[in-house]
Design a protein around this motif. Sequence first.
Motif, PDB file in Angstrom:
ATOM      1  N   SER A 187       0.973  -1.210  -0.119  1.00 21.61           N
ATOM      2  CA  SER A 187      -0.031  -0.148   0.062  1.00 21.61           C
ATOM      3  C   SER A 187       0.738   1.335   0.000  1.00 21.61           C
ATOM      4  N   LEU A 188       2.023   1.151   0.525  1.00 19.20           N
ATOM      5  CA  LEU A 188       3.074   2.350   0.645  1.00 19.20           C
ATOM      6  C   LEU A 188       3.387   2.733  -0.730  1.00 19.20           C
ATOM      7  N   SER A 230       4.192  -1.271  16.195  1.00 20.46           N
ATOM      8  CA  SER A 230       5.253  -0.384  15.868  1.00 20.46           C
ATOM      9  C   SER A 230       5.229  -0.258  14.341  1.00 20.46           C
ATOM     10  N   ASN A 231       4.957  -1.318  13.598  1.00 17.40           N
ATOM     11  CA  ASN A 231       4.753  -1.349  12.013  1.00 17.40           C
ATOM     12  C   ASN A 231       3.808  -0.218  11.702  1.00 17.40           C
ATOM     13  N   ILE A 232       2.693  -0.487  11.990  1.00 17.47           N
ATOM     14  CA  ILE A 232       1.566   0.436  11.724  1.00 17.47           C
ATOM     15  C   ILE A 232       1.711   1.988  11.905  1.00 17.47           C
ATOM     16  N   CYS A 233       2.293   2.090  13.265  1.00 23.19           N
ATOM     17  CA  CYS A 233       2.880   3.500  13.501  1.00 23.19           C
ATOM     18  C   CYS A 233       3.842   4.135  12.635  1.00 23.19           C
ATOM     19  N   PHE A 239       2.964   7.492   5.477  1.00 24.06           N
ATOM     20  CA  PHE A 239       2.020   8.091   4.583  1.00 24.06           C
ATOM     21  C   PHE A 239       1.654   9.375   4.804  1.00 24.06           C
ATOM     22  N   THR A 240       1.923  10.033   5.904  1.00 25.49           N
ATOM     23  CA  THR A 240       1.910  11.457   6.102  1.00 25.49           C
ATOM     24  C   THR A 240       2.987  12.196   5.695  1.00 25.49           C
ATOM     25  N   LYS A 241       4.143  11.779   5.594  1.00 26.15           N
ATOM     26  CA  LYS A 241       5.371  12.251   5.078  1.00 26.15           C
ATOM     27  C   LYS A 241       4.819  12.370   3.455  1.00 26.15           C
ATOM     28  N   TYR A 243       1.963  12.592   1.904  1.00 24.13           N
ATOM     29  CA  TYR A 243       1.080  13.703   1.409  1.00 24.13           C
ATOM     30  C   TYR A 243       1.856  14.848   1.797  1.00 24.13           C
ATOM     31  N   SER A 244       2.656  15.129   2.803  1.00 25.94           N
ATOM     32  CA  SER A 244       3.405  16.565   2.897  1.00 25.94           C
ATOM     33  C   SER A 244       4.176  17.033   1.492  1.00 25.94           C
ATOM     34  N   ALA A 245       4.509  16.116   0.678  1.00 33.56           N
ATOM     35  CA  ALA A 245       5.168  16.267  -0.734  1.00 33.56           C
ATOM     36  C   ALA A 245       4.324  16.977  -1.787  1.00 33.56           C
ATOM     37  N   PHE A 246       3.087  16.317  -1.362  1.00 31.39           N
ATOM     38  CA  PHE A 246       2.102  16.872  -2.566  1.00 31.39           C
ATOM     39  C   PHE A 246       0.694  17.443  -1.808  1.00 31.39           C
ATOM     40  N   PRO A 247       0.822  18.559  -1.159  1.00 36.92           N
ATOM     41  CA  PRO A 247      -0.358  18.996  -0.275  1.00 36.92           C
ATOM     42  C   PRO A 247      -1.366  19.608  -0.718  1.00 36.92           C
ATOM     43  N   ILE A 248      -1.226  19.978  -2.109  1.00 41.42           N
ATOM     44  CA  ILE A 248      -2.171  20.741  -2.864  1.00 41.42           C
ATOM     45  C   ILE A 248      -3.286  19.765  -3.499  1.00 41.42           C
ATOM     46  N   LYS A 249      -3.122  18.417  -3.505  1.00 35.80           N
ATOM     47  CA  LYS A 249      -3.919  17.756  -4.108  1.00 35.80           C
ATOM     48  C   LYS A 249      -4.884  17.157  -3.105  1.00 35.80           C
TER      49      LYS A 249
END
Length: 274
Positions: A187-188, A230-233, A239-241, A243-249
Motif C-alpha cells: 500500500s505504501l 510498531s509497524n503500523i505507527c 503516509f503522512t510524509k 502527503y506533505s510532498a503533495f499538499p495541494i492535491k
Amino acid sequence: MNKPKISIIIPTYKPENYVLSCLKSIAEQTYSLAHIEVFLILNGPRDPYYNLLQQYIKKYLTVTIQLFYSSTKGVSNARNIGLDNSKGDCIIFMDDDDILSPTYLNTMILHFKRGHLVMAKVQVFKENVHAAMNNYMTTNYIRNQKEEHKTILSIRRNMTLVTAKLYPNDIIRGTRFNNNFQHGEDSLFMAQVIVNTNKVVLADPNAIYYWRLRPNSLSRSKIPFSKDLSNICKLIIQFTKLYSAFPIKLEYLIFIFLQQLAIIKGFISRQFKK
C-alpha cells in the motif's frame, strides 16, 4: 509498432510446488513470449531451494527467466532487485503461488500507455482456478467497470496490493519498496506511484489474476502485538510524509487518510482474531 516488453517480477521464499503453476501460467500466455522477461528472486535460505528453482526453470525454456538470490528476507528487497534489473517497457508483480489467465498479458498490454495504470480482475482460489471465487477486489472491479471516470478514491480498495496491475515505467520511475516494512509495503508503494498516474484503466474481464489462498502463507501468519503496533505507527508516519510532498492535491489527501484508516482497521481486526 513494436510490441512492448513486459518484465514480470516474482519474489519467492522457501518455494513450494506452487511456483511451477505460476511459471506454467506465464509460459502459456498468448502474448509473444519473446517479449516477456521473468525475474525470479529467491530470498532467505538458499538450500535446497536454489537448485530446485533451477530445475523448475528448465521446464520452461521458451520463457526468459532469470534467477536471483538474496540472503536478505522480505518481498520488498526481492522486488527491488527485480526493478533494478528490469529492461521492460512495463512491470508486472506476481506472488509465486498465483496464476495468470491465458490472455492476461495480451489483454493488459492493449491499454499500455504512458501514465496509465492498468488493473485486472482478481479472483481467489485454493487449488483449482476453475473453482475460483470473487472477493472484495472483484466486487470493486465490477463496480468501477460501470463508472465512466475512475478515480484513485473509487479504486482505492484495489490499491492495497501491487499485484494484478500493469505499470508503465514512467509511473514507477525511481520508486522502490521500503525495506523497513514487512507488512503494508504494498500500500505504501502504491501511494507513491499513484502520484505519477494520469489515468486508471480497467482491463477486460478475461484478464484474471488468480490469487491463491493459503492458510499458512506469510501474509496470514500471526504477528506479535508489539511488532505489529510498531509497524503500523511507522506506516502512518510514512503516509503522512508522502502527503506533505503533495499538499495541494485534495483527492490525494483523502486517499492517504483512508489508507491510514484501513491500516488501523486491519490492526484492530488482527488483534480480535488472536
